[in-house]
Design a protein around this motif. Structure first.
Motif, short mmCIF file in Angstrom:
data_model
loop_
_atom_site.label_atom_id
_atom_site.label_comp_id
_atom_site.label_asym_id
_atom_site.label_seq_id
_atom_site.Cartn_x
_atom_site.Cartn_y
_atom_site.Cartn_z
N ASN A 4 -3.15 12.02 -16.76
CA ASN A 4 -4.21 12.82 -17.35
C ASN A 4 -5.28 13.13 -16.31
OD1 ASN A 4 -5.04 10.15 -17.22
ND2 ASN A 4 -6.27 10.27 -19.09
N SER A 7 -4.04 16.15 -14.30
CA SER A 7 -4.25 17.41 -15.03
C SER A 7 -5.70 17.84 -14.96
CB SER A 7 -3.81 17.25 -16.49
OG SER A 7 -2.43 16.98 -16.57
N SER A 132 0.89 19.83 -10.91
CA SER A 132 0.60 18.40 -10.92
C SER A 132 1.88 17.67 -11.26
CB SER A 132 -0.52 18.05 -11.91
OG SER A 132 -0.22 18.51 -13.20
N GLY A 135 3.44 17.68 -14.64
CA GLY A 135 2.68 18.63 -15.46
C GLY A 135 3.09 20.06 -15.29
#
Length: 266
Positions: A4, A7, A132, A135
Motif C-alpha cells: 500500500n 501505491s 509498482s 500493482g
C-alpha cells in the motif's frame, strides 16, 4: 516496503516528475550549455544537472534512507544497498540537445536487487508511465499490457541498427521500428504494446533500465539478458550485457534464437 505504501508513492512520483519535466523543457527553450564526460565522451547538459539536483532534493524527502544512484552523480556508491533511488535525469541526452522529442526522465525505487516502484516521463509527448510491484503498470492512467504470443513473423522490433541487421538473418519479415534515443522509453514501448520486442546493446547501466524493467514486468512482459537471467540492481557499479524485452511467450521464442549469441550483438 508494504504494497500500500508503494501505491501511495505513485501519484507523488508523478507530480515530482511533471515538475522535473517542466524544468527540463524550460531549460531547452533558451541557450544552454552542454559538454561531454568520461572516456566514452557521453553528452551532458545543464538540464541533466538541474533535473538531477531537483529530483535528489524531492525524492530523498520521500524515502530519506535510500541510497542515491544517478547518471549525473559523480560519487556512485560501490557497496550493495538495501534500498536506492535509481535515476536518469534525462535519458536520451543527445536527443534533448538536438531538439528531438524522444527523451525521458526515469526514476525507480529499488529494494535490494529489484525495482519496486517506477515512473518514466516523456515531457515532449506528455507520456507518464507508472508502475509498482504487484500493482500493475499504467500510461496516463490507462492500464498497460505487453503484446504476447509466440509468433515471430511480422513482429515489430526496436533496437540498435546492428541488432536489427543481425535479426534480419534469423527472423525473416520482422518490422524494424524507428530508433528511440531514450533506452528506457524504447523498452517501455514493449509494456505499452506499441512494439513487440526491444533490444539493448551491452553497456547499459542501472539508471538506464530500472524504471523500464518494472514497467515491462508489471505489464506482463519480461526483460532479461541473453542468457535469460533477470536484471539485478544490488551492485550500483554493474554494467549489463545485451538485453531483450518482450511479452512472456515471445520473449521465450526470441531467447531461443539469441541464446549464446551475445557476442554478435555486442
Amino acid at each position: 516496503m508494504p504494497g500500500n505504501d508503494l501505491s501511495a508513492l505513485r501519484p507523488k512520483l508523478e507530480s515530482i516528475l511533471r515538475e522535473a519535466g517542466a524544468l527540463a523543457i524550460a531549460t531547452s527553450r533558451s541557450a544552454f550549455r552542454h559538454w561531454t564526460k568520461g572516456a566514452d565522451r557521453s553528452p551532458v547538459s545543464e538540464a541533466d544537472i538541474a533535473v538531477n539536483d531537483f529530483l535528489r532534493s524531492r525524492l530523498t524527502d520521500l524515502v530519506s534512507d535510500a541510497v542515491w544512484i544517478s547518471e549525473e552523480t559523480e560519487a556512485i556508491p560501490e557497496e550493495p544497498f538495501s534500498s536506492a533511488w535509481i535515476v536518469d535525469p534525462i535519458d536520451g541526452t543527445r536527443a534533448f540537445i538536438s531538439g528531438r522529442t524522444d527523451w525521458s526522465i526515469s526514476v525507480a525505487l529499488a529494494e535490494r536487487d529489484r525495482p519496486t516502484v517506477a515512473a518514466l516521463f516523456a515531457p515532449a509527448s506528455g507520456e507518464m508511465f507508472l508502475a509498482s510491484r504487484g500493482g500493475g503498470a499504467t500510461l496516463n492512467d490507462a492500464p498497460l499490457r505487453a503484446k504476447d504470443d509466440d509468433a515471430l513473423g511480422g513482429v515489430r522490433i526496436a533496437g540498435p541498427k546492428r541488432h536489427l541487421d543481425q535479426f534480419s538473418k534469423v527472423i525473416p519479415g520482422f518490422i524494424a521500428q524507428a530508433k528511440v534515443h531514450s533506452l528506457a522509453l524504447r523498452l517501455a514501448r514493449v509494456a505499452q504494446g506499441s512494439v513487440d520486442a526491444s533490444f539493448a546493446s551491452q553497456g547499459s547501466r542501472s539508471w538506464d533500465l530500472a524504471a523500464a524493467d518494472l514497467l515491462v514486468h508489471e505489464a506482463g512482459g519480461v526483460l532479461t539478458d541473453f542468457t535469460g537471467e533477470p536484471l539485478k540492481y544490488h551492485s550500483p557499479q554493474r554494467v549489463f550485457g545485451a538485453l531483450v524485452a518482450a511479452g512472456r511467450r515471445r520473449h521465450h521464442s526470441l531467447l531461443t534464437l539469441v541464446r549464446g549469441r551475445a557476442a554478435e550483438f555486442a
